[in-house]
Design a protein around this motif. Sequence first.
Motif, PDB file in Angstrom:
ATOM      1  N   GLY D 147      30.558  19.137  26.210  1.00  0.00           N
ATOM      2  CA  GLY D 147      30.307  19.996  25.058  1.00  0.00           C
ATOM      3  C   GLY D 147      30.817  21.410  25.252  1.00  0.00           C
ATOM      4  N   LYS D 148      30.617  21.958  26.458  1.00  0.00           N
ATOM      5  CA  LYS D 148      30.997  23.348  26.719  1.00  0.00           C
ATOM      6  C   LYS D 148      32.493  23.511  26.984  1.00  0.00           C
ATOM      7  N   TYR D 149      33.103  22.546  27.683  1.00  0.00           N
ATOM      8  CA  TYR D 149      34.488  22.743  28.104  1.00  0.00           C
ATOM      9  C   TYR D 149      35.442  21.706  27.515  1.00  0.00           C
ATOM     10  N   THR D 150      35.250  20.432  27.910  1.00  0.00           N
ATOM     11  CA  THR D 150      36.246  19.399  27.627  1.00  0.00           C
ATOM     12  C   THR D 150      36.590  19.243  26.155  1.00  0.00           C
ATOM     13  N   ASP D 151      35.567  19.322  25.295  1.00  0.00           N
ATOM     14  CA  ASP D 151      35.830  19.156  23.862  1.00  0.00           C
ATOM     15  C   ASP D 151      36.166  20.479  23.175  1.00  0.00           C
ATOM     16  N   ARG D 152      36.189  21.590  23.931  1.00  0.00           N
ATOM     17  CA  ARG D 152      36.374  22.896  23.294  1.00  0.00           C
ATOM     18  C   ARG D 152      37.574  23.703  23.784  1.00  0.00           C
TER      19      ARG D 152
END
Lengths: 250, 250, 250, 250
Positions: D147-152
């Motif tokens: 949620g914090k990194y991979t998808d953003r």
Amino acid sequence: MTATQLTLVQIDNYGPWTVTPEPRREMDLQTMQSRLFADLAQFVGSRDGYVFFTRFDNMVAVTNGLDLTDHELLQETIRNRYPVTVSLGVGVDDRPIEALETATERVQDAGSAQSADRAEVLAGEFNGDAGDDDVRIAHFDVNDATGKYTDRLNEFDSFIRIEQGYASLMRYMREAHGALSFFVGGDNVISVCPDLGVEEYHAAIEHVADEAEVQLKVGVGRGPTAHEAGIAAKHALEDCRYEGTLVEFA
Amino acid sequence: MTATQLTLVQIDNYGPWTVTPEPRREMDLQTMQSRLFADLAQFVGSRDGYVFFTRFDNMVAVTNGLDLTDHELLQETIRNRYPVTVSLGVGVDDRPIEALETATERVQDAGSAQSADRAEVLAGEFNGDAGDDDVRIAHFDVNDATGKYTDRLNEFDSFIRIEQGYASLMRYMREAHGALSFFVGGDNVISVCPDLGVEEYHAAIEHVADEAEVQLKVGVGRGPTAHEAGIAAKHALEDCRYEGTLVEFA
Amino acid sequence: MTATQLTLVQIDNYGPWTVTPEPRREMDLQTMQSRLFADLAQFVGSRDGYVFFTRFDNMVAVTNGLDLTDHELLQETIRNRYPVTVSLGVGVDDRPIEALETATERVQDAGSAQSADRAEVLAGEFNGDAGDDDVRIAHFDVNDATGKYTDRLNEFDSFIRIEQGYASLMRYMREAHGALSFFVGGDNVISVCPDLGVEEYHAAIEHVADEAEVQLKVGVGRGPTAHEAGIAAKHALEDCRYEGTLVEFA
Amino acid sequence: MTATQLTLVQIDNYGPWTVTPEPRREMDLQTMQSRLFADLAQFVGSRDGYVFFTRFDNMVAVTNGLDLTDHELLQETIRNRYPVTVSLGVGVDDRPIEALETATERVQDAGSAQSADRAEVLAGEFNGDAGDDDVRIAHFDVNDATGKYTDRLNEFDSFIRIEQGYASLMRYMREAHGALSFFVGGDNVISVCPDLGVEEYHAAIEHVADEAEVQLKVGVGRGPTAHEAGIAAKHALEDCRYEGTLVEFA
């Protein structure tokens, strides 16, 4: 007397998987089959067993030295890393064909090789009373295959001759002795045998020379595991090479 | 007319390497051979060619679509990652056996398969004038192998029957048509053929039924590369399955 | 000006897969991840691209020279041989970070990395106008890593020092130049860069020496593909070794 | 008290090999390194140990459960299948860094990592008195990395953040506890620890949150082998996920 523990490794529902939703690229199937076999060769081989690629969707292993826990782990590691799973049947007998009969039945009893409902069978009997002489391995090769074939004929004609020699040996050894013979590359065939004597190996070699016109020689070894019997057989085969003989026992 | 480009892949000095300084663990040899084949299958296959494991130390590939630079790269990548090197000979002909004859001679001319002095030969002729119909692939399998053999007999007896069927087909197709047939696992055989008609495939199937008592069916495909011909052949084989026929062309 | 084509390779729904139905053996995950990376390295590398293992579930590739069809084939071959599938996003820019931004967005737009509904995305823009100078590769290594670390400290303390040097370089190169740096084993880091000059590389090396107390040197190459730029960079690095310099251009 | 048996696996003379006679294709080196690691992961992992890729030319393994014979076999199988050989040093201590110090010294004493004269060292001490609590494994991951990194973020910026968190944790755990921490892909880090309590893990997590602004959580397990400790740690990490906690012991 020998006590060969054989494991049948059968990929679950493989035929349907290869054509669903439609036929898959042949070279991807070849790659996956070969790498699955290679992983089995490492897992079983590092525990001193032998695996033969046989038909790739069905493979035969000599698993003296591997117990139920080892077989469970083998199934688990395949499940974790491949798009297929395997069923394992195990049998023990002094005649290898009988051990394989048991191993195969254990898998067949649970369901078809092409059933979507049967997966990861693990059944059979293990060799509980291991002995130093449980396994006999005979390592055959063709006399001067390089000089007669590889360096002279086109590769397919060399291959045909080796195949004819193999087909002859595999039938003879199975019918005469319940032994299982597997082509392992080059001009080499490894047979998993009951306790046979020098005369019986000479008879097998003569049969193949007559029927297929291929001249074999053989090194024979014994041991508690396939590796120990097999490496002894390889050394005995080197003795044949140096001594100019056709049959040598380790 | 076909124009099949065949490459012979031969491991350099392999026999001696396997026993120097002394015989190596069989399962390590099996692992290395299989993974080398798998890498060839990926390299050649991703360029739409086919590779057959054949004898593992000698492998036959259908390389329409791969040029000299591709072959050079293949040698280099094997050298960088394996303890062995490979020699490559290439030939082109409408009769596959002739193409393989050329390919094999190019390697043999440079030196023996068991010579420490010969390594990484790369010689031969490439298919300069590629056409849509250069390759014919015939994909055979055994009718109801699962029902007749795999789910009924022990694995070695199933294997013997499949092997006998293969041995019969390989000899017939080579002698009658100069075609090269390779067992690829399960109950499948892939043949690299010249341009043959429906009657010729029926004759081959009848011959094997008579000689080995194994009932085959076949799907045949054509294309500029082995993959395109082969995937068409697989679809034609599915037609056989649905139509209940023995020979189908894509 | 450069035109770097970058592909993000992201395994679909991997996090959930690794713990469903329950956590899988860690060494099986490590094996599968590493072999998937190795296969990507061969597929992309034999087409003259580069792949970096990055986080293994997300990998970054420099794919100048690979088109849409190549990317489709890559997805297909992974699907046929692994228990997972991959999504691919592609971007092109003279600043590598921008190309990767595009590549990543194309995958993110289609769905989460941990979504069971998103599989095998293939989207992005390809480098249609290939030029000889599209790619810059800088190959860094640590001066006398063997003498200073490997032969003197315990492996983890050697590793910490190399990691600190890498962490410093990766941040600096990204912030200063939009370059992407990847540890590739030993004491080596490969950076995918825009067009930078000698002074800029000296500045990077000084920054890392000050911040992490690790002394780097670098060879820089250019070419139409990552392999051509990278092999030139390796040769330039050898020049550093012989000349005793810190920065050499091919 | 723990008794961690650590093995250092170091490829012999690798640096020179990679550039002799001239620099080799980078993707071939990446492929070979990764597959060598994968084979070690299978060999050691199927005996319930753990291997970490570390620097690829130097790898660290937790080998409780593997004896001298196992290590000899590991060397032999690598020699038979790769173009390189490996040296192995083994040490045992309740503080992992000390065990690795011993393991590394055993290899260093025999010669340089870049010496053509040193090959296949096998030396050290094995854990003769195995106990149920010998190994502690802590499995860290980043809270909501997807949620914090991979998808953003773009993949490199996600990667930088994970790397900074890893670099911080690795330094802290080594300095505070002599523990060894290894990034294993995704957002996961596995640490080989002495016997630490809940407060010590909380302190480590707080340190990393402060220094690198990355929020970790951890599951901790114990067992006679790395696998048993590690699978327990994975389950404890799942407890963190369900309970919303930061530290859970199996």
